[in-house]
Every structure is written in structure tokens, then in C-alpha cells.
Design a protein around this motif. Structure first.
Motif, PDB file in Angstrom:
ATOM      1  N   ARG A  68       0.828  -1.208   0.000  1.00 41.45           N
ATOM      2  CA  ARG A  68       0.000   0.000   0.000  1.00 41.45           C
ATOM      3  C   ARG A  68       0.863   1.259   0.000  1.00 41.45           C
ATOM      4  NH1 ARG A  68      -4.596  -2.273   4.216  1.00 41.45           N
ATOM      5  NH2 ARG A  68      -5.920  -3.222   2.623  1.00 41.45           N
ATOM      6  N   TRP A  69       1.952   1.223   0.740  1.00 47.75           N
ATOM      7  CA  TRP A  69       2.868   2.371   0.702  1.00 47.75           C
ATOM      8  C   TRP A  69       3.414   2.571  -0.703  1.00 47.75           C
ATOM      9  CZ3 TRP A  69       8.115   1.836  -0.537  1.00 47.75           C
ATOM     10  CH2 TRP A  69       8.840   3.025  -0.505  1.00 47.75           C
ATOM     11  N   SER A  70       3.856   1.510  -1.350  1.00 46.85           N
ATOM     12  CA  SER A  70       4.461   1.612  -2.678  1.00 46.85           C
ATOM     13  C   SER A  70       3.505   2.225  -3.695  1.00 46.85           C
ATOM     14  CB  SER A  70       4.905   0.221  -3.168  1.00 46.85           C
ATOM     15  OG  SER A  70       5.863  -0.340  -2.323  1.00 46.85           O
ATOM     16  N   LEU A  71       2.261   1.755  -3.706  1.00 48.21           N
ATOM     17  CA  LEU A  71       1.308   2.197  -4.718  1.00 48.21           C
ATOM     18  C   LEU A  71       0.602   3.503  -4.334  1.00 48.21           C
ATOM     19  CD1 LEU A  71      -0.285  -1.269  -5.490  1.00 48.21           C
ATOM     20  CD2 LEU A  71       1.029   0.103  -7.109  1.00 48.21           C
ATOM     21  N   ARG A  72       0.146   3.582  -3.102  1.00 50.70           N
ATOM     22  CA  ARG A  72      -0.692   4.703  -2.691  1.00 50.70           C
ATOM     23  C   ARG A  72       0.105   5.918  -2.232  1.00 50.70           C
ATOM     24  NH1 ARG A  72      -3.844   3.196   2.480  1.00 50.70           N
ATOM     25  NH2 ARG A  72      -1.755   3.586   3.326  1.00 50.70           N
ATOM     26  N   ASP A  73       1.175   5.682  -1.461  1.00 51.74           N
ATOM     27  CA  ASP A  73       1.870   6.796  -0.823  1.00 51.74           C
ATOM     28  C   ASP A  73       3.176   7.192  -1.505  1.00 51.74           C
ATOM     29  OD1 ASP A  73      -0.114   6.691   1.149  1.00 51.74           O
ATOM     30  OD2 ASP A  73       1.021   5.207   2.304  1.00 51.74           O
ATOM     31  N   HIS A  74       3.825   6.252  -2.219  1.00 53.22           N
ATOM     32  CA  HIS A  74       5.140   6.565  -2.763  1.00 53.22           C
ATOM     33  C   HIS A  74       5.146   6.858  -4.252  1.00 53.22           C
ATOM     34  CE1 HIS A  74       9.469   6.757  -2.828  1.00 53.22           C
ATOM     35  NE2 HIS A  74       9.455   5.983  -3.899  1.00 53.22           N
ATOM     36  N   ALA A  75       4.402   6.118  -5.037  1.00 52.11           N
ATOM     37  CA  ALA A  75       4.416   6.319  -6.492  1.00 52.11           C
ATOM     38  C   ALA A  75       3.565   7.540  -6.851  1.00 52.11           C
ATOM     39  CB  ALA A  75       3.899   5.071  -7.205  1.00 52.11           C
ATOM     40  N   ARG A  76       4.043   8.705  -6.444  1.00 49.55           N
ATOM     41  CA  ARG A  76       3.327   9.965  -6.622  1.00 49.55           C
ATOM     42  C   ARG A  76       4.326  11.103  -6.444  1.00 49.55           C
ATOM     43  NH1 ARG A  76      -0.741  10.607  -1.642  1.00 49.55           N
ATOM     44  NH2 ARG A  76      -0.662  12.768  -2.345  1.00 49.55           N
ATOM     45  N   HIS A  77       3.916  12.318  -6.782  1.00 53.11           N
ATOM     46  CA  HIS A  77       4.755  13.495  -6.609  1.00 53.11           C
ATOM     47  C   HIS A  77       5.151  13.630  -5.133  1.00 53.11           C
ATOM     48  CE1 HIS A  77       6.200  17.558  -7.461  1.00 53.11           C
ATOM     49  NE2 HIS A  77       5.623  17.921  -6.328  1.00 53.11           N
ATOM     50  N   PRO A  78       6.423  13.972  -4.866  1.00 55.84           N
ATOM     51  CA  PRO A  78       7.493  14.380  -5.784  1.00 55.84           C
ATOM     52  C   PRO A  78       8.389  13.244  -6.260  1.00 55.84           C
ATOM     53  CG  PRO A  78       8.213  14.762  -3.549  1.00 55.84           C
ATOM     54  CD  PRO A  78       6.826  14.185  -3.456  1.00 55.84           C
ATOM     55  N   ASN A  79       8.009  11.990  -5.984  1.00 57.31           N
ATOM     56  CA  ASN A  79       8.840  10.859  -6.386  1.00 57.31           C
ATOM     57  C   ASN A  79       8.592  10.521  -7.859  1.00 57.31           C
ATOM     58  OD1 ASN A  79       9.697  10.447  -3.586  1.00 57.31           O
ATOM     59  ND2 ASN A  79       7.614   9.695  -3.276  1.00 57.31           N
ATOM     60  N   GLU A  80       9.659  10.528  -8.636  1.00 64.70           N
ATOM     61  CA  GLU A  80       9.525  10.304 -10.072  1.00 64.70           C
ATOM     62  C   GLU A  80       9.163   8.858 -10.371  1.00 64.70           C
ATOM     63  OE1 GLU A  80      12.140  11.018 -14.165  1.00 64.70           O
ATOM     64  OE2 GLU A  80      13.113  10.982 -12.194  1.00 64.70           O
ATOM     65  N   VAL A  88       0.735  13.498 -17.880  1.00 59.62           N
ATOM     66  CA  VAL A  88       0.544  14.505 -16.837  1.00 59.62           C
ATOM     67  C   VAL A  88      -0.168  13.806 -15.676  1.00 59.62           C
ATOM     68  CG1 VAL A  88      -0.399  16.762 -16.259  1.00 59.62           C
ATOM     69  CG2 VAL A  88       0.363  16.294 -18.599  1.00 59.62           C
ATOM     70  N   ILE A  89       0.619  13.239 -14.790  1.00 62.51           N
ATOM     71  CA  ILE A  89       0.076  12.446 -13.692  1.00 62.51           C
ATOM     72  C   ILE A  89      -0.375  13.377 -12.563  1.00 62.51           C
ATOM     73  CG2 ILE A  89       0.549  10.618 -12.041  1.00 62.51           C
ATOM     74  CD1 ILE A  89       0.580   9.688 -14.939  1.00 62.51           C
ATOM     75  N   PRO A  90      -1.582  13.201 -12.022  1.00 68.66           N
ATOM     76  CA  PRO A  90      -2.018  14.022 -10.886  1.00 68.66           C
ATOM     77  C   PRO A  90      -1.037  13.901  -9.721  1.00 68.66           C
ATOM     78  CG  PRO A  90      -3.877  12.813 -11.802  1.00 68.66           C
ATOM     79  CD  PRO A  90      -2.643  12.286 -12.482  1.00 68.66           C
ATOM     80  N   PRO A  91      -0.939  14.932  -8.909  1.00 68.92           N
ATOM     81  CA  PRO A  91       0.042  14.932  -7.807  1.00 68.92           C
ATOM     82  C   PRO A  91      -0.081  13.751  -6.854  1.00 68.92           C
ATOM     83  CG  PRO A  91      -0.826  17.136  -8.138  1.00 68.92           C
ATOM     84  CD  PRO A  91      -1.639  16.232  -8.999  1.00 68.92           C
ATOM     85  N   ASP A  92      -1.304  13.214  -6.672  1.00 70.39           N
ATOM     86  CA  ASP A  92      -1.448  12.098  -5.737  1.00 70.39           C
ATOM     87  C   ASP A  92      -1.228  10.742  -6.398  1.00 70.39           C
ATOM     88  OD1 ASP A  92      -3.751  12.166  -7.233  1.00 70.39           O
ATOM     89  OD2 ASP A  92      -5.126  11.924  -5.535  1.00 70.39           O
ATOM     90  N   ILE A 171      13.349   6.272  -5.215  1.00 74.33           N
ATOM     91  CA  ILE A 171      13.459   6.469  -3.769  1.00 74.33           C
ATOM     92  C   ILE A 171      14.721   7.280  -3.491  1.00 74.33           C
ATOM     93  CG2 ILE A 171      13.772   5.358  -1.523  1.00 74.33           C
ATOM     94  CD1 ILE A 171      12.438   2.876  -2.629  1.00 74.33           C
ATOM     95  N   GLY A 172      14.597   8.330  -2.681  1.00 76.86           N
ATOM     96  CA  GLY A 172      15.775   9.088  -2.247  1.00 76.86           C
ATOM     97  C   GLY A 172      16.406   9.884  -3.370  1.00 76.86           C
ATOM     98  N   TRP A 173      17.742   9.798  -3.494  1.00 81.28           N
ATOM     99  CA  TRP A 173      18.447  10.539  -4.534  1.00 81.28           C
ATOM    100  C   TRP A 173      17.916  10.179  -5.922  1.00 81.28           C
ATOM    101  CZ3 TRP A 173      21.052  14.604  -3.167  1.00 81.28           C
ATOM    102  CH2 TRP A 173      21.729  14.648  -1.936  1.00 81.28           C
TER     103      TRP A 173
END
Length: 348
Positions: A68-80, A88-92, A171-173
């Protein structure tokens, strides 16, 4: 076909009809374990110094949390993600847009002020990147790192169509895929505290004195395995999302200045076959089944510079019912990899 031993293994284990013979695959769930057990949780393969396996290290509850973290919380802005170059992916993020049944996701090409030039046809050009080191760090960072060109062939799609096209999230740098180098000018992204704690716990669990000897420090630079339990701090990585047809081709990680510190890879979802060989593709790889909750650690100069890759295990899907939650059903393979690239070693 004049295939290298590694390429032949890739072909073998991605086959569907007929299914491959898995009798020579290392399976940590079988009663007979090929690797050497060095603690209650950890196994090593003497043929690949520095490779550590932690089977079933992550509980089902934490696996569900990581998905759930990977899909819902991480794969979103500002993480590329891989989708950002073309849509043009929505920010969430695309997953939350899918859950909310939003309208079509527009392509960047359709919104460009001037028409984009289609890329030239022909085979994809492979990029060879020099191994990063303290000596060449400055020159590698001076290389231009332009943003990727949006595709002119993709079309506007509903979010549900693009979920299956999500392949990775940084993730990260920031990692610049075109040059295969880190782009430190973009700043460091946040490392999720929960993911960070799992990686540090995994590294701290390993009795490293049973993996390396006191005299085994040639080719290590300033790194020292004896300090990892106290000093390991992941600062970069990637979440890879694999569909059933996907593979990760044989490659070597050359972008990190520190090519010895632990690379921690977490498997979630369907089983996959991990292949690891030697310093060239001419070394026949060892096949290992990775199941949901397993952790694999690559460490030391021999292991970190070894060719490795991954294929989904089409013919054996573990019970992933604990990953189901109404529309949040997810039944693929997710590989979360974190590493310490040690930028300070090149700037101190």
C-alpha cells in the motif's frame, strides 16, 4: 543461437510453454537448503561472497503495508515514476487516480506548445556507464542530464489502464536513466521511515563476521563491513513493479560511489526467480526463488559488481489473499531496493 550462459538462463526461466525445469533452482522454502545457514534468519551462498538471504523476514502484515505504501503513498509526486515522462500524472499518483475513477490522463505530447519530433526508428541503443568512484565523481556529475523526451505515440488513457504500465518509482536521490548516473542537483527525496527501519533491521540481523573475514577488505575503499550494523543508512533506491510478462535483464550496478555497502532488496507478491552470476555474462548464474516477504542483500565488491537479473515465476503463485482489499487488489511482484550510495565519500 550464440547466447552467453546468463542469456541462456534468462531465456530458460522466462519460458511459459513448456514450463522450465526448476529442479536446479535454489528454493529456500524446500527442506533441503543449498546455502549455508549462518544464523536463525540468514543464509549465504559461498559461491557468491557477500550474498545474504533472509527468507520470510517480513510478516504478512508488514508486506501488506509495504504494498500500500508503494502504490498509494510513494508512487506519486514528488517521487519520479516511469509514467511522468509521458503523462501529466495528478500529484497524488496514478494508483489513487485509479481508485477514484478519474477522467482520462492527458499525455505531455498532446499539451506541448509546439509539435514534438518523433524519435528516430531503429534498435534501442544500450548505454554503458563507467563505474562511479571517488576519482571520477566530479566528471560524471558534470555530464548533462536532460529530462526524457515525451513519447509522441502514446494516447490519453484512463488511470485504470496506466496502473499496469507503472514500472518503477524512485526512492531518495534521483536517478537519471538516460545517463545511468545519479542527479544530485535535484536534491534528495525522503526515505520512508518504515522502509528505512526494515532495511536497517535486515542489515543489523546479519552476523557479518560469518560472511566476510577480517582479512577480506581488498577492493573495499573506505568501507568496512565491521561497522555496518551501526553505520548503514539507505539514501537511494527504487520500487520496481513487475507484471507477469516482465523481466529485469542481466545488469551490473555501477552508479554508486560505494560499491560494497549492502544493497537490500525486498520481495513482495508473486514469486520470482533471481539470477546472479559473476563479473561477466559468461559466468553461469545461480537461480534462486524469491517469495513474498524474502529479503536479499548484495554486499562486498564481488557481489555488488556481479551480473544479476530477475524473472517472474509464472508457474508458482503463492497465496497473496492478504494483499486483497476491495479495489486495492494487487497480484503482481514488487521489488523494493534500497542502497547507501555514500555521496559523502566523493565530496569529503
Amino acid at each position: 543461437m550464440n547466447w552467453s550462459p546468463f542469456r541462456a538462463a534468462e531465456k530458460k526461466y522466462k519460458a511459459k510453454c513448456p514450463p522450465p525445469d526448476l529442479s536446479d533452482v535454489l528454493d529456500l522454502a524446500s527442506p533441503f537448503l543449498g546455502p549455508s545457514r549462518i544464523s536463525e534468519d540468514a543464509f549465504i551462498l559461498p559461491a557468491v561472497p557477500g550474498l545474504v538471504l533472509l527468507p520470510a523476514f517480513i510478516s504478512p502484515q508488514d508486506q501488506r503495508r509495504l504494498v500500500r505504501w508503494s502504490l498509494r503513498d510513494h508512487a506519486r509526486h514528488p517521487n519520479e515514476t516511469n509514467l511522468d515522462a509521458h503523462y501529466v500524472i495528478p500529484p497524488d499518483g496514478i494508483w489513487n487516480s485509479h481508485l477514484q475513477s478519474r477522467a482520462l490522463i492527458r499525455t505531455k505530447a498532446s499539451l506541448a506548445s509546439t509539435p514534438l519530433t518523433p524519435p528516430s526508428s531503429g534498435p534501442r541503443q544500450l548505454i554503458y556507464n563507467d563505474p562511479a568512484s571517488v576519482d571520477n565523481f566530479a566528471s560524471l556529475q558534470s555530464l548533462p542530464k536532460p529530462p526524457p523526451e515525451p513519447s509522441t505515440t502514446v494516447t490519453d488513457r484512463p488511470p485504470s489502464d496506466l496502473v499496469s504500465k507503472l514500472r518503477w518509482a524512485n526512492i531518495g536521490w534521483s536517478y537519471h536513466w538516460s545517463s545511468k548516473q545519479y542527479d544530485f542537483s535535484r536534491g534528495k527525496g525522503e526515505i520512508d521511515p518504515f522502509l528505512q527501519s526494515i532495511c536497517k533491521r535486515a542489515v543489523g540481523t546479519v552476523p557479518w563476521e560469518a560472511v566476510f573475514s577480517e582479512d577480506d577488505l581488498q577492493g573495499w575503499g573506505d568501507d568496512d563491513w565491521r561497522t555496518w550494523k551501526d553505520t548503514y543508512e539507505p539514501d537511494a533506491g527504487i520500487v520496481n513493479f513487475y507484471q507477469t510478462k516482465d523481466t529485469l535483464m542481466a545488469h551490473v550496478d555501477r552508479s554508486e560511489v560505494c560499491a560494497t555497502s549492502p544493497l537490500v532488496s525486498i520481495s513482495i507478491g508473486n514469486a520470482a526467480i533471481f539470477l546472479i552470476g559473476g563479473l561477466t555474462r559468461d559466468t553461469e548464474p545461480i537461480p534462486i526463488i524469491l517469495r513474498s516477504g524474502d529479503i536479499l542483500i548484495m554486499s562486498g565488491p564481488a557481489c555488488r559488481r556481479a551480473y544479476h537479473g530477475l524473472s517472474l515465476h509464472h508457474h508458482s503463485k503463492p497465496d497473496s489473499s492478504y494483499l486483497k482489499a476491495s479495489r486495492e487488489y494487487w497480484n503482481q511482484h514488487c521489488q523494493i531496493t534500497s542502497r547507501a550510495i555514500r555521496m559523502t565519500m566523493a565530496t569529503s
